[in-house]
Design a protein around this motif. Structure first.
Motif, mmCIF file in Angstrom:
data_model
loop_
_atom_site.group_PDB
_atom_site.id
_atom_site.type_symbol
_atom_site.label_atom_id
_atom_site.label_comp_id
_atom_site.label_asym_id
_atom_site.label_seq_id
_atom_site.Cartn_x
_atom_site.Cartn_y
_atom_site.Cartn_z
ATOM 1 N N ASP A 142 0.703 -1.277 0.120
ATOM 2 C CA ASP A 142 0.161 0.017 -0.147
ATOM 3 C C ASP A 142 0.829 1.424 -0.003
ATOM 4 O OD1 ASP A 142 -2.009 -1.770 0.082
ATOM 5 O OD2 ASP A 142 -3.059 -1.273 2.093
ATOM 6 N N GLU A 237 -9.453 -0.185 -3.152
ATOM 7 C CA GLU A 237 -10.562 -1.168 -2.169
ATOM 8 C C GLU A 237 -11.181 -0.425 -0.887
ATOM 9 O OE1 GLU A 237 -8.484 -4.211 -0.456
ATOM 10 O OE2 GLU A 237 -6.910 -2.881 0.371
ATOM 11 N N TYR A 256 -8.062 -12.663 13.435
ATOM 12 C CA TYR A 256 -7.820 -11.813 12.264
ATOM 13 C C TYR A 256 -8.855 -10.655 12.994
ATOM 14 C CZ TYR A 256 -7.379 -9.740 7.794
ATOM 15 O OH TYR A 256 -7.104 -9.003 6.682
ATOM 16 N N HIS A 288 -5.661 -10.280 -4.199
ATOM 17 C CA HIS A 288 -4.250 -10.782 -3.851
ATOM 18 C C HIS A 288 -3.397 -11.058 -5.106
ATOM 19 C CE1 HIS A 288 -6.598 -10.912 -0.164
ATOM 20 N NE2 HIS A 288 -5.392 -11.072 0.468
HETATM 21 O O1 F6P Z 1 -2.001 -3.940 3.985
HETATM 22 C C1 F6P Z 1 -1.864 -4.323 2.641
HETATM 23 C C2 F6P Z 1 -3.075 -5.207 2.106
HETATM 24 O O2 F6P Z 1 -2.681 -5.751 0.764
HETATM 25 C C3 F6P Z 1 -4.181 -4.203 1.908
HETATM 26 O O3 F6P Z 1 -4.301 -3.633 0.892
HETATM 27 C C4 F6P Z 1 -5.241 -5.165 2.015
HETATM 28 O O4 F6P Z 1 -6.662 -4.480 2.501
HETATM 29 C C5 F6P Z 1 -4.906 -6.199 3.006
HETATM 30 O O5 F6P Z 1 -3.563 -6.290 2.988
HETATM 31 C C6 F6P Z 1 -5.511 -7.380 2.860
HETATM 32 O O6 F6P Z 1 -4.946 -8.291 4.043
HETATM 33 P P1 F6P Z 1 -5.324 -9.896 4.093
HETATM 34 O O7 F6P Z 1 -4.315 -10.562 2.974
HETATM 35 O O8 F6P Z 1 -4.650 -10.225 5.441
HETATM 36 O O9 F6P Z 1 -6.739 -9.922 4.109
#
Ligand code: F6P
Length: 364
Positions: A142, A237, A256, A288
């Motif tokens: 980010d 997002e 989480y 991802h």
């Molecule tokens: O902080 C980086 C990030 O890729 C964000 O953009 C995203 O909201 C978050 O991680 C997602 O994390 P996770 O894979 O744990 O859901």
């Protein structure tokens, strides 16, 4: 023998392995320094038996180009909120930080290099306050940490998002469609802004700038003549939806804490339909894919610089610092300063002005 422990915490990001390798390679040039890796962030120390591996040049060979992390990572648990199952099957968390520090002393570990984002930085600061020797390496796609110009992984994510815009352009143009591409960016719109400029998008929606749906509709319509044309919208997002809220869901994963973002692109499509848009609107959620795979050369170089610099801080005993890139130098920033405020897109910044100069609408 001095023993330094390396770990990766929080979400993964391209370049983590390059940092691990750089630390091991730099330490191997010193006498009496051994590097160990802790599996799954700090959790490896707290497991019975502990999950700690010796890292030498032979087991970091070939990992420079690999995505992910050979040590595994997590954004659940950690020394201050370790998940423990109750007798009735429910979960609770336990502060095991003092126990963890004792375990590290018992293992003969002199210091820790924690590679992670803002969550990891907060854990490091709290452990440093308890007397642990820690150095942090900043990581996040980010790019929202304020004391470093860039974090590694960010440029790779921008590259992936830009290639996605490029691909959507060809299909959008063929079908006269509007495409909404949702990219990552929890609080900061850096990936969206950079990929919108690099990919030649028409609209860019980011958390830092609130939009008016009529303005977006106007921009879309301006891209069509007699029904022919197309429009590309890149949305982060973390952008706020029309009701002023972030779109996503609560995760069911134990421990989480993050709100799981995703779906603001679909919400925008519904809003456009409700506002009477007449073109076909499609949504692509990149998710991802932006965090996986090989780091691009820029991120490999930055990761190597951070790894060597972090190792050298440890050799000097300069604990309580995060390495940071401030052009043209790699510097050490104390934890308190590194934690100050997030690095967000400013509406009157050069990059936003560049985007506006290119005709990109922020919907404002
Ligand atoms: O902080 C980086 C990030 O890729 C964000 O953009 C995203 O909201 C978050 O991680 C997602 O994390 P996770 O894979 O744990 O859901």
């Amino acid at each position: 023998m001095n023993r330094l422990m390396v770990l990766t915490g929080g979400g993964d990001c391209p370049g983590l392995n390059a940092v691990i390798r750089a630390i091991v390679k730099r330490a191997s040039q010193e006498k009496d320094w051994e590097i160990v890796g802790c599996i799954e962030s700090f959790n490896g120390v707290l497991k019975d038996p502990a999950e700690i591996v010796i890292l030498d040049e032979s087991n970091v060979a070939g990992i420079l180009v690999k995505g992910g992390t050979i040590l595994g990572t997590t954004n659940k648990g950690g020394p201050f909120a370790y998940p423990v199952r109750n007798n009735d099957g429910s979960w609770t968390t336990m502060d095991r930080s003092d126990e963890m520090i004792r375990r590290l002393q018992y293992m003969g570990i002199n210091g820790v290099i924690n590679i992670g984002g803002d969550g990891s930085l907060r854990i490091s600061k709290a452990l440093a306050d308890k007397g642990l020797n820690v150095i942090n390496v900043p990581k996040t796609i980010d790019n929202d940490l304020s004391s470093t110009d860039y974090t590694f992984g960010f440029q790779t994510a921008v590259q992936i998002a830009t290639e996605s815009v490029d691909k959507l352009v060809t299909t959008a143009a063929s079908h006269n469609r509007v495409f909404i591409l949702e990219v990552m960016g929890r609080d900061a719109g850096w990936i969206a802004l950079n990929s919108a400029i690099a990919g030649g998008a028409d609209v860019c929606i980011i958390p830092e700038i609130s939009y008016d749906i009529e303005k977006i509709k106007e921009k879309i319509n301006s891209r069509y003549k007699k029904g022919r044309g197309f429009c590309i919208i890149v949305i982060a997002e973390g952008a706020l939806s029309h009701d002023g809220k972030k779109v996503g869901a609560k995760s069911s994963e134990v421990g989480y804490e993050n709100f799981m973002l995703g779906g603001v692109g679909w919400a925008l499509k519904q809003e456009l339909i409700a506002a009477g848009i007449e073109h076909d609107v499609r949504v692509t959620l990149l998710g991802h894919l932006q965090r996986g795979g090989t780091p691009i050369a820029y991120d490999r170089v930055l990761a190597c610089e951070f790894g060597v610099a972090a190792c050298e801080l440890a050799l000097k005993g300069a604990w309580g610092n995060m390495v940071a890139y401030r052009h043209p130098d790699v510097i050490a920033v104390p934890f308190e300063e590194a934690l100050r405020e997030p690095h967000l897109v400013e509406r009157d910044s050069r990059l936003v002005r560049t985007a506006r100069g290119l005709g990109i609408s922020f919907g404002d």
